[in-house]
Structures are given as structure tokens and as C-alpha cells.
Design a protein around this motif. Sequence first.
Motif, mmCIF file in Angstrom:
data_model
loop_
_atom_site.group_PDB
_atom_site.id
_atom_site.type_symbol
_atom_site.label_atom_id
_atom_site.label_comp_id
_atom_site.label_asym_id
_atom_site.label_seq_id
_atom_site.Cartn_x
_atom_site.Cartn_y
_atom_site.Cartn_z
ATOM 1 N N THR A 1 -32.828 13.956 11.560
ATOM 2 C CA THR A 1 -32.137 14.190 12.825
ATOM 3 C C THR A 1 -31.313 15.463 12.693
ATOM 4 O O THR A 1 -30.980 15.889 11.584
ATOM 5 C CB THR A 1 -31.221 13.010 13.196
ATOM 6 O OG1 THR A 1 -30.315 12.751 12.114
ATOM 7 C CG2 THR A 1 -32.035 11.759 13.483
ATOM 8 N N VAL A 2 -30.996 16.055 13.823
ATOM 9 C CA VAL A 2 -30.272 17.322 13.833
ATOM 10 C C VAL A 2 -29.047 17.185 14.729
ATOM 11 O O VAL A 2 -29.164 16.768 15.886
ATOM 12 C CB VAL A 2 -31.179 18.466 14.332
ATOM 13 C CG1 VAL A 2 -30.381 19.744 14.529
ATOM 14 C CG2 VAL A 2 -32.310 18.714 13.345
ATOM 15 N N THR A 3 -27.890 17.494 14.187
ATOM 16 C CA THR A 3 -26.651 17.481 14.956
ATOM 17 C C THR A 3 -26.346 18.890 15.431
ATOM 18 O O THR A 3 -26.356 19.829 14.627
ATOM 19 C CB THR A 3 -25.486 16.964 14.097
ATOM 20 O OG1 THR A 3 -25.770 15.634 13.654
ATOM 21 C CG2 THR A 3 -24.190 16.946 14.900
ATOM 22 N N THR A 4 -26.116 19.039 16.721
ATOM 23 C CA THR A 4 -25.895 20.365 17.296
ATOM 24 C C THR A 4 -24.601 20.403 18.098
ATOM 25 O O THR A 4 -24.167 19.407 18.667
ATOM 26 C CB THR A 4 -27.055 20.765 18.238
ATOM 27 O OG1 THR A 4 -27.119 19.814 19.320
ATOM 28 C CG2 THR A 4 -28.379 20.779 17.503
ATOM 29 N N GLU A 5 -23.995 21.573 18.116
ATOM 30 C CA GLU A 5 -22.865 21.859 19.001
ATOM 31 C C GLU A 5 -23.212 23.144 19.733
ATOM 32 O O GLU A 5 -23.600 24.135 19.108
ATOM 33 C CB GLU A 5 -21.577 22.036 18.203
ATOM 34 C CG GLU A 5 -21.118 20.788 17.469
ATOM 35 C CD GLU A 5 -19.838 21.032 16.689
ATOM 36 O OE1 GLU A 5 -18.790 21.268 17.331
ATOM 37 O OE2 GLU A 5 -19.889 21.001 15.451
#
Length: 225
Positions: A2-6
Motif C-alpha cells: 500500500t502507498v500512503t500519500t499526502e
Amino acid sequence: MTVTTEFLISSPSLPLVSLAESLSSDRIECVHGLCLEHDSRVFVVYLDPADDLTETALCAYDEIVEATSLGRSSGKDVYQVTVELADVVSEAFAPERFTAAQMEPTIVTPEGWYEKKLFEDYHAFNGLTNRCEEYGIDIELISISQDSSAPGDSSTYGLTDRQYEALTLAVSRGYFESPRRTSTAELAEEMGISQPSMSSLLRRAERQLLTATLGSRPRPESASE
């Protein structure tokens, strides 16, 4: 993986931005279903009590069709509002192209929407950026990171963690686009390494991907690469 983005998205078509501009706090927190439901129009907004807004005052904004008070939570006035979405917004966030989980409430300011979202992989996030660009919505990536606790696709292709990190950063910054949006020097600065090391890291990662996908047997890489 999974990829956490801001990221920050900006467009005159985004709902609630004009509302944020009119508030002394210049800030709204909200939870919405865009990226999950097509044409989602229901937002739960959290407002500073000092802004002294009512259901009637909220409905005075052209984009807000209906507003219902939900009381107060954590020192904020909470409302459920139904907004009229511009076509470009509902199309850009069409969930059939990608889905994303909202990790924290969206922060709406006069500059746009600050989002923190979880995507199933980088390609899902890239789908969002491509759709935003297609519909004239600016998107500025603030940070992106892979969930290292999940089994990584990088190991499937024989990439080291460092190679995967370099490739992910390069793709997110537009290094592989034409024309390029960044340089190896700028990428190296973000990763805290020299420009030659960054170039070597990308070159080895690209070769590893090619040999893995084309079926050739790659030369083993050291764990530090």
C-alpha cells in the motif's frame, strides 16, 4: 503493498474552497466519499465555532444544496452538507479508475484541498494524478511512502528496498515523463545521496526491472544498492 500519500489539489471547481475563503479561520475539515462513490455529494464538515455558521448560512452558498447540524465533536461544529459537484470534479475522481482510503479528514483552505490518502499501490495514485491533469485540476505531491509492513512488489522483481525507493520517487516527481519534470540531482538531494549515486541506483533498478520482466537472469545486486 500500500502507498500512503499526502498531496494538495487546487482548482476553482473544488467545492467548499469559497466557503473556506470567507471564514476567519481559513480552514474546514471534512470527510467525503469521492474516490469511493461516483458522484458522491455528501460531505461531513467540521467548523470552528468561532466562525458562527448556521444551517441557513451554509445553504446561502451556491454550491451547498442542503445542510444538517450533527452537533459538536472535539470542539468543532459538525454539519452534513450536500454539495453540487462540478462535472470536472465528479469525473476526475471517478472511482472506477481507482479507489483510495481517506486516512485523515481533508483540510480545505483557500489554496485547495490537503489530502492524506492510502492507495493500493503507486499505479493507483498515478491514476489519480493523470485524471486530475486531464481535467485541469492541479495536484502537488507532498510526500509518498510505501507501507513496508506489507509484502512488497519490489521483491517480486528482485529490486532492493533502496532501488524501489529511488524508482518510486523518480516516478512521483515526473523523472520519466517527457519532458522531464525533475533531474537526478534534485532526486539525489531528496534521498540524501550524491547525484552519481542516484544515477547508478536508477540505472541498476531499471536494468533489474527489465531483466526480471523480460525473463533474463540478472546479476545479483548487493544489499546496499
